[in-house]
Write an enzyme that holds these catalytic residues in place. Structure first.
Site, mmCIF file in Angstrom:
data_model
loop_
_atom_site.group_PDB
_atom_site.id
_atom_site.type_symbol
_atom_site.label_atom_id
_atom_site.label_comp_id
_atom_site.label_asym_id
_atom_site.label_seq_id
_atom_site.Cartn_x
_atom_site.Cartn_y
_atom_site.Cartn_z
ATOM 1 N N ILE A 1 24.947 39.359 26.270
ATOM 2 C CA ILE A 1 25.655 39.089 25.020
ATOM 3 C C ILE A 1 26.676 37.938 25.111
ATOM 4 O O ILE A 1 26.772 37.123 24.187
ATOM 5 C CB ILE A 1 26.352 40.379 24.496
ATOM 6 N N GLU B 1 37.646 38.843 33.268
ATOM 7 C CA GLU B 1 37.195 39.228 34.611
ATOM 8 C C GLU B 1 36.291 38.148 35.195
ATOM 9 O O GLU B 1 36.449 37.718 36.323
ATOM 10 C CB GLU B 1 36.443 40.535 34.469
ATOM 11 N N ILE C 1 29.808 41.357 31.207
ATOM 12 C CA ILE C 1 28.598 40.986 31.935
ATOM 13 C C ILE C 1 27.383 41.285 31.044
ATOM 14 O O ILE C 1 27.479 42.071 30.124
ATOM 15 C CB ILE C 1 28.581 41.806 33.251
ATOM 16 N N GLY C 2 26.256 40.638 31.301
ATOM 17 C CA GLY C 2 25.040 40.929 30.534
ATOM 18 C C GLY C 2 24.671 39.780 29.616
ATOM 19 O O GLY C 2 25.219 38.674 29.718
HETATM 20 N N1 COA Z 1 17.967 53.751 26.987
HETATM 21 C C1 COA Z 1 17.140 53.380 27.969
HETATM 22 N N2 COA Z 1 17.176 52.152 28.542
HETATM 23 C C2 COA Z 1 18.094 51.285 28.080
HETATM 24 C C3 COA Z 1 18.987 51.597 27.051
HETATM 25 C C4 COA Z 1 18.893 52.891 26.502
HETATM 26 N N3 COA Z 1 19.695 53.282 25.522
HETATM 27 N N4 COA Z 1 19.770 50.528 26.816
HETATM 28 C C5 COA Z 1 19.392 49.557 27.660
HETATM 29 N N5 COA Z 1 18.377 50.022 28.427
HETATM 30 C C6 COA Z 1 17.681 49.291 29.468
HETATM 31 C C7 COA Z 1 17.104 47.989 28.970
HETATM 32 O O1 COA Z 1 15.823 48.197 28.386
HETATM 33 C C8 COA Z 1 17.044 47.161 30.237
HETATM 34 O O2 COA Z 1 15.929 47.589 30.991
HETATM 35 P P1 COA Z 1 15.125 46.576 31.939
HETATM 36 O O3 COA Z 1 16.106 46.202 33.010
HETATM 37 O O4 COA Z 1 13.988 47.403 32.429
HETATM 38 O O5 COA Z 1 14.741 45.414 31.060
HETATM 39 C C9 COA Z 1 18.296 47.611 30.982
HETATM 40 O O6 COA Z 1 18.642 48.879 30.440
HETATM 41 C C10 COA Z 1 19.468 46.666 30.822
HETATM 42 O O7 COA Z 1 19.701 46.428 29.469
HETATM 43 P P2 COA Z 1 20.137 44.979 28.951
HETATM 44 O O8 COA Z 1 20.367 45.098 27.496
HETATM 45 O O9 COA Z 1 19.199 43.944 29.427
HETATM 46 O O10 COA Z 1 21.485 44.810 29.755
HETATM 47 P P3 COA Z 1 22.517 43.650 29.848
HETATM 48 O O11 COA Z 1 22.133 42.737 30.942
HETATM 49 O O12 COA Z 1 22.830 43.043 28.508
HETATM 50 O O13 COA Z 1 23.800 44.476 30.333
HETATM 51 C C11 COA Z 1 25.042 46.510 30.461
HETATM 52 C C12 COA Z 1 24.294 45.531 29.565
HETATM 53 C C13 COA Z 1 25.605 47.595 29.575
HETATM 54 C C14 COA Z 1 24.128 47.076 31.501
HETATM 55 C C15 COA Z 1 26.179 45.734 31.148
HETATM 56 O O14 COA Z 1 26.986 45.180 30.180
HETATM 57 C C16 COA Z 1 27.017 46.645 32.050
HETATM 58 O O15 COA Z 1 26.639 46.907 33.180
HETATM 59 N N6 COA Z 1 28.190 47.082 31.541
HETATM 60 C C17 COA Z 1 29.116 47.920 32.295
HETATM 61 C C18 COA Z 1 30.162 47.081 33.018
HETATM 62 C C19 COA Z 1 30.967 46.231 32.082
HETATM 63 O O16 COA Z 1 30.935 46.346 30.884
HETATM 64 N N7 COA Z 1 31.733 45.341 32.628
HETATM 65 C C20 COA Z 1 32.577 44.494 31.796
HETATM 66 C C21 COA Z 1 33.323 43.476 32.472
HETATM 67 S S1 COA Z 1 32.289 42.333 33.389
#
Ligand code: COA
Length: 438
Positions: free
Chosen positions: A219, A238, A216-217
């Site tokens: 990438i 998934e 999800i997200g």
């Molecule tokens: N410290 C502080 N904030 C952080 C951060 C860090 N190290 N890394 C990311 N963030 C913040 C971003 O700035 C962003 O903030 P915003 O919402 O205010 O813009 C937010 O976290 C989300 O980051 P983003 O890079 O936009 O997320 P994404 O949509 O690419 O999703 C995950 C990344 C990790 C959140 C997402 O992949 C996830 O929930 N993973 C866990 C579940 C999973 O992997 N499932 C897999 C099968 S579906």
């Protein structure tokens, strides 16, 4: 034609249907694009009739009004994954979160550790045999339907009829509420330069004939965009979104070299735009299976040339992956990340690759950059994927392979792919942490 009589006699409106929910009940929704908006709205409108109704689901795309302060005596919330609207309620102490691997949810429902009195689901219109499809949300929803004492279905003529475990008979449903609203869509976010570089780095690890899982997200679509020149890719994931449709139509995805479910894209939920929903409608190429099959590490391990791509918030020098928390704040949930990381690690085909792909920095609202590669994870953060399961970490600056590396070697490999702005500082922290020169 008996089913038609049954359907007609149990057809009602949402306001009447939600009266079947009683105080103290545990209510589970189909999730993500499968969220039954019409039923949820009616349930919230009827809030004054309930006390302590507990609501649970995974990904949410709706308004989440049930977590509002004014409903605190009517609804309790216990999520298995957090989305936007719920995070604030959890921060303010009005909601709870239960950590759970996605593949385990159906068994927790079966054995009663997750309670389901009422299942609220969205289904397609019934076919001529009286079967409906749960469409975009198969995952734990099928098990919730089987376990619930009462099943209320929003029968939506826009819900695609997707094949697989997602097909249920009208006799399994207690009340039908017809609707014609649009199914929730997850817009395609334009790919930025950084994601394009990450996509290219990931693509360099993907061989022809690989089976893909995409998390999800932001990438996944950036990776898919870089796969136009590959051949015979397969899907065991998934979820999928619109990018997969483009690659299927370009002939890149044909699932012809998959070792399990050959010739089929196997998924457990769908989240995209109408383009995806039209594609999956009555498409024999797409098979929805429950999450205890799709995400079970033992099933995943049987795939050939498996490529799992997931993202994260932070990775520390040891390779510990933080994906679902930011410090003490719960942001999302483990979802299927560890299911697939484990499946890849256990894979019978040793060409399997588990990839964590992320931008090297997070950019805060005030423009400040934070390195996602850190010596120590933030205080209070939870490790999502352990250092023992992690393998490839990819940023826009390159690829770090961590399996087989010592802690110092891991830290060096990660610093090499960190953002240039943070490299020197990370090297100093390396020297302090490991009591040696970088
Ligand atoms: N410290 C502080 N904030 C952080 C951060 C860090 N190290 N890394 C990311 N963030 C913040 C971003 O700035 C962003 O903030 P915003 O919402 O205010 O813009 C937010 O976290 C989300 O980051 P983003 O890079 O936009 O997320 P994404 O949509 O690419 O999703 C995950 C990344 C990790 C959140 C997402 O992949 C996830 O929930 N993973 C866990 C579940 C999973 O992997 N499932 C897999 C099968 S579906």
């Amino acid at each position: 034609m008996e089913w038609k009589k049954y359907y007609e006699s149990n057809l009602t409106d949402a306001k009447e249907a939600v009266k079947l929910i009683k105080s103290g009940d545990f209510v589970v929704f189909s999730h993500a694009a499968g969220e039954p908006e019409v039923l949820i709205n009616a349930m919230v409108d009827n809030a004054s009739e309930y006390r302590d109704v507990t609501i649970s689901h995974m990904v949410s795309m709706g308004k989440n009004e049930y977590v509002n302060e004014k409903y605190k005596d009517n609804f309790k919330y216990n999520g298995w994954f957090l989305s936007g609207g719920i995070r604030k309620a959890l921060d303010e102490g009005r909601a709870e979160f239960t950590p759970v691997f996605f593949h385990e949810i159906p068994s927790l429902i079966r054995n009663g550790l997750f309670k389901v009195d009422v299942a609220l689901v969205t289904v397609s219109k019934p076919d001529k045999h009286g079967f409906c499809s749960l469409g975009v949300s198969c995952d734990y929803t099928v098990q919730a339907v089987k376990k619930a004492k009462i099943v209320i279905a929003e029968v939506n003529d826009k819900m695609p009829y997707v094949y697989g475990d997602t097909v249920i008979h009208t006799s399994e449903i207690d009340k039908f509420v017809e609707s014609s609203r649009e199914i929730y869509e997850s817009p395609v976010i334009p790919i930025r330069e950084i994601e394009e570089e990450i996509g290219k780095n990931c693509a360099s690890l993907i061989e022809d004939g690989s089976t893909l899982q995409l998390g999800i997200g932001g990438i996944p679509n950036a990776v898919l965009a870089q796969l136009k020149n590959k051949n015979h890719l397969g899907i065991h994931s998934e979820m999928i979104s619109d990018g997969v449709v483009d690659l299927y139509e370009a002939g890149v995805i044909d699932c012809s070299e998959k070792t399990i479910d050959r010739g089929k894209m196997v998924v457990t939920f769908l989240m995209g735009t109408k383009k995806l929903y039209d594609f999956v409608d009555r498409n024999p190429m797409v098979e929805m299976r429950t999450v205890d099959y799709v995400n079970h590490p033992v099933v995943i391990a049987k795939s050939s040339k498996l490529i799992c791509i997931n993202s994260c918030m932070q990775v520390d020098f040891l390779g510990q992956i933080v994906a679902d928390t930011i410090g003490i704040r719960q942001f999302s949930g483990v979802g299927g990340q560890v299911d697939f990381m484990r499946g890849a690690a256990m894979a019978l085909d040793e060409r399997a690759k588990a990839i964590i792909a992320m931008p090297s920095v997070a950019v805060k609202k005030d423009g400040r950059k934070i390195s996602k590669i850190v010596p120590f994870i933030d205080q209070g953060a939870a490790v999502t994927t352990s250092r023992h399961d992690v393998d490839y970490v990819v940023t826009e600056y390159g690829i770090a392979r961590l399996k087989g590396k010592s802690t110092k070697e891991r830290a060096r490999a990660l610093i090499e792919i960190a953002h240039p702005q943070f490299k020197e500082e990370l090297k100093v922290q390396f020297a302090e942490r490991f009591k040696c020169e970088y």
